[in-house]
Design a protein around this motif. Structure first.
Motif, PDB file in Angstrom:
ATOM      1  N   ALA A 163       0.859  -1.065   0.117  1.00 16.56           N
ATOM      2  CA  ALA A 163      -0.119   0.100   0.027  1.00 16.56           C
ATOM      3  C   ALA A 163       0.849   1.199   0.199  1.00 16.56           C
ATOM      4  O   ALA A 163       0.537   2.209  -0.689  1.00 16.56           O
ATOM      5  CB  ALA A 163      -0.952  -0.074   1.187  1.00 16.56           C
ATOM      6  N   PRO A 164       1.905   1.558   0.809  1.00 13.66           N
ATOM      7  CA  PRO A 164       2.670   2.679   0.686  1.00 13.66           C
ATOM      8  C   PRO A 164       3.319   2.819  -0.552  1.00 13.66           C
ATOM      9  O   PRO A 164       3.397   3.967  -1.122  1.00 13.66           O
ATOM     10  CB  PRO A 164       3.691   2.481   1.861  1.00 13.66           C
ATOM     11  CG  PRO A 164       3.157   1.326   2.805  1.00 13.66           C
ATOM     12  CD  PRO A 164       2.298   0.672   1.926  1.00 13.66           C
ATOM     13  N   THR A 165       3.935   1.760  -1.139  1.00 11.94           N
ATOM     14  CA  THR A 165       4.413   1.911  -2.723  1.00 11.94           C
ATOM     15  C   THR A 165       3.312   2.528  -3.700  1.00 11.94           C
ATOM     16  O   THR A 165       3.666   3.496  -4.266  1.00 11.94           O
ATOM     17  CB  THR A 165       5.193   0.563  -2.781  1.00 11.94           C
ATOM     18  OG1 THR A 165       6.165   0.094  -1.888  1.00 11.94           O
ATOM     19  CG2 THR A 165       5.805   0.652  -4.171  1.00 11.94           C
ATOM     20  N   ILE A 166       2.404   1.800  -3.519  1.00  8.78           N
ATOM     21  CA  ILE A 166       1.352   2.203  -4.663  1.00  8.78           C
ATOM     22  C   ILE A 166       0.836   3.785  -4.285  1.00  8.78           C
ATOM     23  O   ILE A 166       0.831   4.443  -5.232  1.00  8.78           O
ATOM     24  CB  ILE A 166       0.236   1.285  -4.606  1.00  8.78           C
ATOM     25  CG1 ILE A 166       0.351  -0.079  -4.814  1.00  8.78           C
ATOM     26  CG2 ILE A 166      -1.069   1.809  -5.211  1.00  8.78           C
ATOM     27  CD1 ILE A 166      -0.346  -1.160  -4.659  1.00  8.78           C
ATOM     28  N   ARG A 167       0.533   3.935  -2.695  1.00  5.44           N
ATOM     29  CA  ARG A 167       0.406   5.531  -2.660  1.00  5.44           C
ATOM     30  C   ARG A 167       1.475   6.367  -2.951  1.00  5.44           C
ATOM     31  O   ARG A 167       1.109   7.517  -3.762  1.00  5.44           O
ATOM     32  CB  ARG A 167       0.150   5.722  -1.046  1.00  5.44           C
ATOM     33  CG  ARG A 167      -0.553   6.878  -0.750  1.00  5.44           C
ATOM     34  CD  ARG A 167      -1.001   6.922   1.134  1.00  5.44           C
ATOM     35  NE  ARG A 167      -1.458   5.601   1.084  1.00  5.44           N
ATOM     36  CZ  ARG A 167      -1.080   4.877   2.231  1.00  5.44           C
ATOM     37  NH1 ARG A 167       0.159   5.121   2.722  1.00  5.44           N
ATOM     38  NH2 ARG A 167      -1.864   3.739   2.448  1.00  5.44           N
ATOM     39  N   ASP A 168       2.631   6.067  -2.621  1.00  2.00           N
ATOM     40  CA  ASP A 168       4.008   6.909  -3.308  1.00  2.00           C
ATOM     41  C   ASP A 168       3.641   6.975  -4.742  1.00  2.00           C
ATOM     42  O   ASP A 168       4.031   8.083  -5.274  1.00  2.00           O
ATOM     43  CB  ASP A 168       4.891   6.294  -2.796  1.00  2.00           C
ATOM     44  CG  ASP A 168       5.256   6.394  -1.563  1.00  2.00           C
ATOM     45  OD1 ASP A 168       4.641   7.329  -0.734  1.00  2.00           O
ATOM     46  OD2 ASP A 168       5.963   5.787  -0.635  1.00  2.00           O
ATOM     47  N   ALA A 169       3.706   5.951  -5.513  1.00  2.00           N
ATOM     48  CA  ALA A 169       3.645   5.956  -7.144  1.00  2.00           C
ATOM     49  C   ALA A 169       2.501   6.860  -7.546  1.00  2.00           C
ATOM     50  O   ALA A 169       2.741   7.814  -8.519  1.00  2.00           O
ATOM     51  CB  ALA A 169       3.486   4.672  -7.436  1.00  2.00           C
ATOM     52  N   ILE A 170       1.425   6.607  -6.874  1.00  7.22           N
ATOM     53  CA  ILE A 170       0.120   7.553  -7.349  1.00  7.22           C
ATOM     54  C   ILE A 170       0.456   8.887  -6.747  1.00  7.22           C
ATOM     55  O   ILE A 170       0.200   9.863  -7.652  1.00  7.22           O
ATOM     56  CB  ILE A 170      -0.988   7.085  -6.771  1.00  7.22           C
ATOM     57  CG1 ILE A 170      -1.417   5.892  -7.168  1.00  7.22           C
ATOM     58  CG2 ILE A 170      -2.341   8.211  -6.984  1.00  7.22           C
ATOM     59  CD1 ILE A 170      -2.607   5.074  -6.629  1.00  7.22           C
ATOM     60  N   GLY A 171       0.994   9.294  -5.746  1.00 10.30           N
ATOM     61  CA  GLY A 171       1.391  10.774  -5.563  1.00 10.30           C
ATOM     62  C   GLY A 171       2.331  11.314  -6.399  1.00 10.30           C
ATOM     63  O   GLY A 171       2.216  12.498  -6.806  1.00 10.30           O
ATOM     64  N   ALA A 172       3.282  10.461  -7.005  1.00  9.40           N
ATOM     65  CA  ALA A 172       4.389  11.006  -7.746  1.00  9.40           C
ATOM     66  C   ALA A 172       3.711  11.181  -9.045  1.00  9.40           C
ATOM     67  O   ALA A 172       4.050  12.344  -9.768  1.00  9.40           O
ATOM     68  CB  ALA A 172       5.247   9.934  -8.051  1.00  9.40           C
ATOM     69  N   VAL A 173       2.799  10.431  -9.766  1.00  7.60           N
ATOM     70  CA  VAL A 173       2.079  10.805 -10.900  1.00  7.60           C
ATOM     71  C   VAL A 173       1.282  11.800 -10.808  1.00  7.60           C
ATOM     72  O   VAL A 173       1.395  12.831 -11.831  1.00  7.60           O
ATOM     73  CB  VAL A 173       1.336   9.366 -11.494  1.00  7.60           C
ATOM     74  CG1 VAL A 173       0.661   9.953 -12.414  1.00  7.60           C
ATOM     75  CG2 VAL A 173       2.451   8.368 -11.593  1.00  7.60           C
ATOM     76  N   THR A 174       0.303  11.968  -9.858  1.00  6.07           N
ATOM     77  CA  THR A 174      -0.338  13.446  -9.497  1.00  6.07           C
ATOM     78  C   THR A 174       0.386  14.323  -9.673  1.00  6.07           C
ATOM     79  O   THR A 174       0.102  15.551  -9.888  1.00  6.07           O
ATOM     80  CB  THR A 174      -1.608  13.339  -8.419  1.00  6.07           C
ATOM     81  OG1 THR A 174      -0.643  12.681  -7.435  1.00  6.07           O
ATOM     82  CG2 THR A 174      -2.249  11.897  -8.759  1.00  6.07           C
ATOM     83  N   SER A 175       1.514  14.401  -8.738  1.00  5.82           N
ATOM     84  CA  SER A 175       2.252  15.665  -8.701  1.00  5.82           C
ATOM     85  C   SER A 175       3.173  15.873 -10.051  1.00  5.82           C
ATOM     86  O   SER A 175       3.158  17.135 -10.404  1.00  5.82           O
ATOM     87  CB  SER A 175       3.288  15.618  -7.664  1.00  5.82           C
ATOM     88  OG  SER A 175       4.499  14.557  -7.769  1.00  5.82           O
ATOM     89  N   TRP A 176       3.242  14.866 -10.770  1.00  5.18           N
ATOM     90  CA  TRP A 176       3.995  15.339 -12.250  1.00  5.18           C
ATOM     91  C   TRP A 176       2.909  15.840 -13.133  1.00  5.18           C
ATOM     92  O   TRP A 176       3.001  16.708 -14.050  1.00  5.18           O
ATOM     93  CB  TRP A 176       4.364  13.901 -12.777  1.00  5.18           C
ATOM     94  CG  TRP A 176       4.966  13.803 -14.222  1.00  5.18           C
ATOM     95  CD1 TRP A 176       5.981  14.501 -14.586  1.00  5.18           C
ATOM     96  CD2 TRP A 176       4.352  13.605 -15.266  1.00  5.18           C
ATOM     97  NE1 TRP A 176       6.281  14.315 -16.006  1.00  5.18           N
ATOM     98  CE2 TRP A 176       4.993  13.906 -16.474  1.00  5.18           C
ATOM     99  CE3 TRP A 176       3.107  12.967 -15.510  1.00  5.18           C
ATOM    100  CZ2 TRP A 176       4.587  13.573 -17.636  1.00  5.18           C
ATOM    101  CZ3 TRP A 176       2.786  12.696 -16.717  1.00  5.18           C
ATOM    102  CH2 TRP A 176       3.702  12.975 -17.658  1.00  5.18           C
ATOM    103  N   ILE A 177       1.690  15.197 -12.801  1.00  6.41           N
ATOM    104  CA  ILE A 177       0.662  15.935 -13.929  1.00  6.41           C
ATOM    105  C   ILE A 177       0.310  17.348 -13.393  1.00  6.41           C
ATOM    106  O   ILE A 177       0.170  18.115 -14.299  1.00  6.41           O
ATOM    107  CB  ILE A 177      -0.554  15.003 -13.622  1.00  6.41           C
ATOM    108  CG1 ILE A 177      -0.571  13.556 -14.430  1.00  6.41           C
ATOM    109  CG2 ILE A 177      -1.883  15.557 -14.366  1.00  6.41           C
ATOM    110  CD1 ILE A 177      -1.522  12.688 -14.348  1.00  6.41           C
ATOM    111  N   SER A 178       0.114  17.372 -12.286  1.00  2.00           N
ATOM    112  CA  SER A 178      -0.197  18.926 -11.715  1.00  2.00           C
ATOM    113  C   SER A 178       1.011  19.915 -12.105  1.00  2.00           C
ATOM    114  O   SER A 178       0.710  21.113 -12.136  1.00  2.00           O
ATOM    115  CB  SER A 178      -0.259  19.123 -10.308  1.00  2.00           C
ATOM    116  OG  SER A 178       0.743  18.874  -9.653  1.00  2.00           O
ATOM    117  N   SER A 179       2.135  19.475 -12.384  1.00  4.29           N
ATOM    118  CA  SER A 179       3.358  20.244 -12.835  1.00  4.29           C
ATOM    119  C   SER A 179       3.313  20.669 -14.297  1.00  4.29           C
ATOM    120  O   SER A 179       4.091  21.558 -14.759  1.00  4.29           O
ATOM    121  CB  SER A 179       4.722  19.962 -12.315  1.00  4.29           C
ATOM    122  OG  SER A 179       4.988  18.535 -13.054  1.00  4.29           O
ATOM    123  N   ILE A 180       2.466  19.901 -15.059  1.00  2.76           N
ATOM    124  CA  ILE A 180       2.321  20.282 -16.346  1.00  2.76           C
ATOM    125  C   ILE A 180       1.785  21.392 -16.858  1.00  2.76           C
ATOM    126  O   ILE A 180       0.751  21.941 -16.134  1.00  2.76           O
ATOM    127  CB  ILE A 180       1.891  18.862 -17.301  1.00  2.76           C
ATOM    128  CG1 ILE A 180       2.638  17.655 -16.840  1.00  2.76           C
ATOM    129  CG2 ILE A 180       1.817  19.411 -18.679  1.00  2.76           C
ATOM    130  CD1 ILE A 180       2.342  16.592 -17.676  1.00  2.76           C
TER     131      ILE A 180
END
Length: 62
Positions: A45-62
């Motif tokens: 769960a923490p790994t999945i949560r971190d991966a989703i957080g990284a993707v959403t922060s990457w998308i928001s930075s576009i």
């Protein structure tokens, strides 16, 4: 926390549309939901949560 609530709402809408359109049966959607609840209590769960957080922060930075 806001990201996870938004993801839950978005995924809930997608599941509703898929069930309503006949692409996914209710039993399949329930099985996937139960899988998600059980997966949330594992060590992955923490790994999945971190991966989703990284993707959403990457998308928001576009």
């Amino acid at each position: 926390m806001a990201v996870s609530i938004s993801a839950v709402v978005l995924l809930g809408i997608i599941v509703f549309v898929l069930i309503r359109g006949g692409y996914v049966r209710l039993s399949n959607a329930l099985a996937c939901a139960l899988f998600g609840f059980f997966l949330a209590s594992t060590g992955a769960a923490p790994t999945i949560r971190d991966a989703i957080g990284a993707v959403t922060s990457w998308i928001s930075s576009i």
